[in-house]
Design a protein around this motif. Sequence first.
Motif, PDB file in Angstrom:
ATOM      1  N   MET A  67       2.857   8.297   4.905  1.00 29.95           N
ATOM      2  CA  MET A  67       3.882   8.421   5.996  1.00 29.95           C
ATOM      3  C   MET A  67       5.331   8.030   5.165  1.00 29.95           C
ATOM      4  N   LYS A  68       5.205   7.619   4.140  1.00 30.33           N
ATOM      5  CA  LYS A  68       6.477   7.231   3.338  1.00 30.33           C
ATOM      6  C   LYS A  68       7.154   5.844   3.920  1.00 30.33           C
ATOM      7  N   ILE A  69       6.222   5.231   4.176  1.00 32.88           N
ATOM      8  CA  ILE A  69       6.742   3.846   5.002  1.00 32.88           C
ATOM      9  C   ILE A  69       6.394   2.672   4.094  1.00 32.88           C
ATOM     10  N   ASP A  70       7.432   1.968   3.808  1.00 29.64           N
ATOM     11  CA  ASP A  70       7.414   0.539   2.809  1.00 29.64           C
ATOM     12  C   ASP A  70       6.558  -0.489   3.572  1.00 29.64           C
ATOM     13  N   SER A  71       5.390  -0.493   3.567  1.00 29.49           N
ATOM     14  CA  SER A  71       4.610  -1.382   4.145  1.00 29.49           C
ATOM     15  C   SER A  71       3.823  -2.465   2.964  1.00 29.49           C
ATOM     16  N   LYS A  72       4.609  -3.737   3.000  1.00 28.61           N
ATOM     17  CA  LYS A  72       4.190  -4.589   1.880  1.00 28.61           C
ATOM     18  C   LYS A  72       2.935  -5.327   2.329  1.00 28.61           C
ATOM     19  N   TRP A  73       2.656  -5.741   3.437  1.00 32.53           N
ATOM     20  CA  TRP A  73       1.477  -6.557   3.675  1.00 32.53           C
ATOM     21  C   TRP A  73       0.222  -5.891   3.245  1.00 32.53           C
ATOM     22  N   PRO A  74      -0.190  -4.701   3.292  1.00 31.88           N
ATOM     23  CA  PRO A  74      -1.472  -4.339   2.955  1.00 31.88           C
ATOM     24  C   PRO A  74      -1.718  -4.410   1.467  1.00 31.88           C
ATOM     25  N   TYR A  75      -0.609  -4.370   0.988  1.00 30.01           N
ATOM     26  CA  TYR A  75      -0.767  -4.583  -0.651  1.00 30.01           C
ATOM     27  C   TYR A  75      -0.862  -5.985  -1.054  1.00 30.01           C
ATOM     28  N   LEU A  76      -0.257  -6.933  -0.434  1.00 32.17           N
ATOM     29  CA  LEU A  76      -0.620  -8.416  -0.594  1.00 32.17           C
ATOM     30  C   LEU A  76      -1.796  -8.958   0.063  1.00 32.17           C
ATOM     31  N   ASN A  77      -2.297  -8.223   1.213  1.00 37.61           N
ATOM     32  CA  ASN A  77      -3.527  -8.759   1.645  1.00 37.61           C
ATOM     33  C   ASN A  77      -4.780  -8.232   0.848  1.00 37.61           C
ATOM     34  N   LEU A  78      -4.595  -6.831   0.117  1.00 39.36           N
ATOM     35  CA  LEU A  78      -5.517  -6.324  -0.648  1.00 39.36           C
ATOM     36  C   LEU A  78      -5.645  -7.435  -1.816  1.00 39.36           C
ATOM     37  N   GLY A  79      -4.461  -7.528  -2.436  1.00 45.08           N
ATOM     38  CA  GLY A  79      -4.475  -8.492  -3.540  1.00 45.08           C
ATOM     39  C   GLY A  79      -5.097  -9.863  -3.155  1.00 45.08           C
ATOM     40  N   GLU A  80      -4.800 -10.414  -2.278  1.00 43.09           N
ATOM     41  CA  GLU A  80      -5.524 -11.792  -1.987  1.00 43.09           C
ATOM     42  C   GLU A  80      -7.162 -11.448  -1.786  1.00 43.09           C
ATOM     43  N   VAL A  81      -7.646 -10.477  -1.371  1.00 45.87           N
ATOM     44  CA  VAL A  81      -9.134 -10.246  -1.143  1.00 45.87           C
ATOM     45  C   VAL A  81      -9.598 -10.363  -2.662  1.00 45.87           C
ATOM     46  N   LEU A  82      -8.935  -9.325  -3.333  1.00 42.70           N
ATOM     47  CA  LEU A  82      -9.458  -9.310  -4.691  1.00 42.70           C
ATOM     48  C   LEU A  82      -9.361 -10.337  -5.697  1.00 42.70           C
ATOM     49  N   LEU A  83      -8.254 -11.133  -5.304  1.00 43.02           N
ATOM     50  CA  LEU A  83      -8.127 -12.432  -5.952  1.00 43.02           C
ATOM     51  C   LEU A  83      -9.248 -13.326  -5.624  1.00 43.02           C
ATOM     52  N   LYS A  84      -9.632 -13.393  -4.493  1.00 43.38           N
ATOM     53  CA  LYS A  84     -10.792 -14.286  -3.989  1.00 43.38           C
ATOM     54  C   LYS A  84     -12.057 -13.902  -4.756  1.00 43.38           C
ATOM     55  N   GLN A  85     -12.199 -12.541  -5.043  1.00 41.58           N
ATOM     56  CA  GLN A  85     -13.242 -11.970  -5.728  1.00 41.58           C
ATOM     57  C   GLN A  85     -13.250 -12.211  -7.165  1.00 41.58           C
ATOM     58  N   ASN A  86     -12.213 -12.620  -7.811  1.00 38.42           N
ATOM     59  CA  ASN A  86     -12.138 -13.097  -9.171  1.00 38.42           C
ATOM     60  C   ASN A  86     -11.643 -11.713  -9.990  1.00 38.42           C
ATOM     61  N   LEU A  87     -11.139 -10.649  -9.083  1.00 37.62           N
ATOM     62  CA  LEU A  87     -10.678  -9.305  -9.725  1.00 37.62           C
ATOM     63  C   LEU A  87      -9.338  -9.523  -9.905  1.00 37.62           C
ATOM     64  N   TYR A  88      -8.756 -10.411 -11.111  1.00 35.59           N
ATOM     65  CA  TYR A  88      -7.538 -10.785 -11.205  1.00 35.59           C
ATOM     66  C   TYR A  88      -6.565  -9.396 -11.653  1.00 35.59           C
ATOM     67  N   SER A  89      -7.154  -8.616 -12.516  1.00 38.92           N
ATOM     68  CA  SER A  89      -6.342  -7.388 -12.860  1.00 38.92           C
ATOM     69  C   SER A  89      -5.928  -6.529 -11.878  1.00 38.92           C
ATOM     70  N   GLU A  90      -6.952  -6.442 -11.024  1.00 32.81           N
ATOM     71  CA  GLU A  90      -6.612  -5.199  -9.840  1.00 32.81           C
ATOM     72  C   GLU A  90      -5.781  -6.082  -8.796  1.00 32.81           C
ATOM     73  N   SER A  91      -5.925  -7.535  -8.760  1.00 36.47           N
ATOM     74  CA  SER A  91      -4.971  -8.068  -7.814  1.00 36.47           C
ATOM     75  C   SER A  91      -3.611  -8.141  -8.176  1.00 36.47           C
TER      76      SER A  91
END
Length: 173
Positions: A67-91
């Motif tokens: 939809m070409k909408i700059d929605s920053k929160w999903p990126y941050l939230n996904l990064g946080e979930v991946l960080l909790k899983q110790n997937l640092y490069s992905e986060s």
Amino acid sequence: EATYFLGRLYYTVNRFEEAQQAFESAIRLDSRYIKAFDNLGLTFDGLGLSEKAVEAFQKAIELSEQMKIDSKWPYLNLGEVLLKQNLYSESIKYFQQAVALDPNWAKAHTCLGKALLREGKKEEAKSRFLTAVRLDPGSSDAHYQLGQLYRREGNVQDAERELKIFQELKQKS
């Protein structure tokens, strides 16, 4: 919107099952509801369903890109979930995208710094924490992270300063 806000209310008071139902209802009403998918991801994370959380965040990201909408929160939230899983490069990839969407967002810089630090990239992490503190001097998390990093480096004076600021900010909130 009413169903979405009901979900937010349930999520805020940790009634995750009801929040899930409300967000899923909002999505049934509008299958392109980015905020509902994002908050469904947060809800799944609250329920300990990391895989479902990742899927919901990815759907929010996919929709925002379509939809070409700059929605920053999903990126941050996904990064946080991946960080909790110790997937640092992905986060890191997702935190970098959040920073790219809003370079003045202290929270995104702090999260990126945490992931970089866990990957052993101390100087890059320090730069992100310093940026976060500059952008938002009231960010207790950024001061805490910076203080911990200074402590690890043996920089006692700067560590004490940052941790004192952290304590003062926590007392105010």
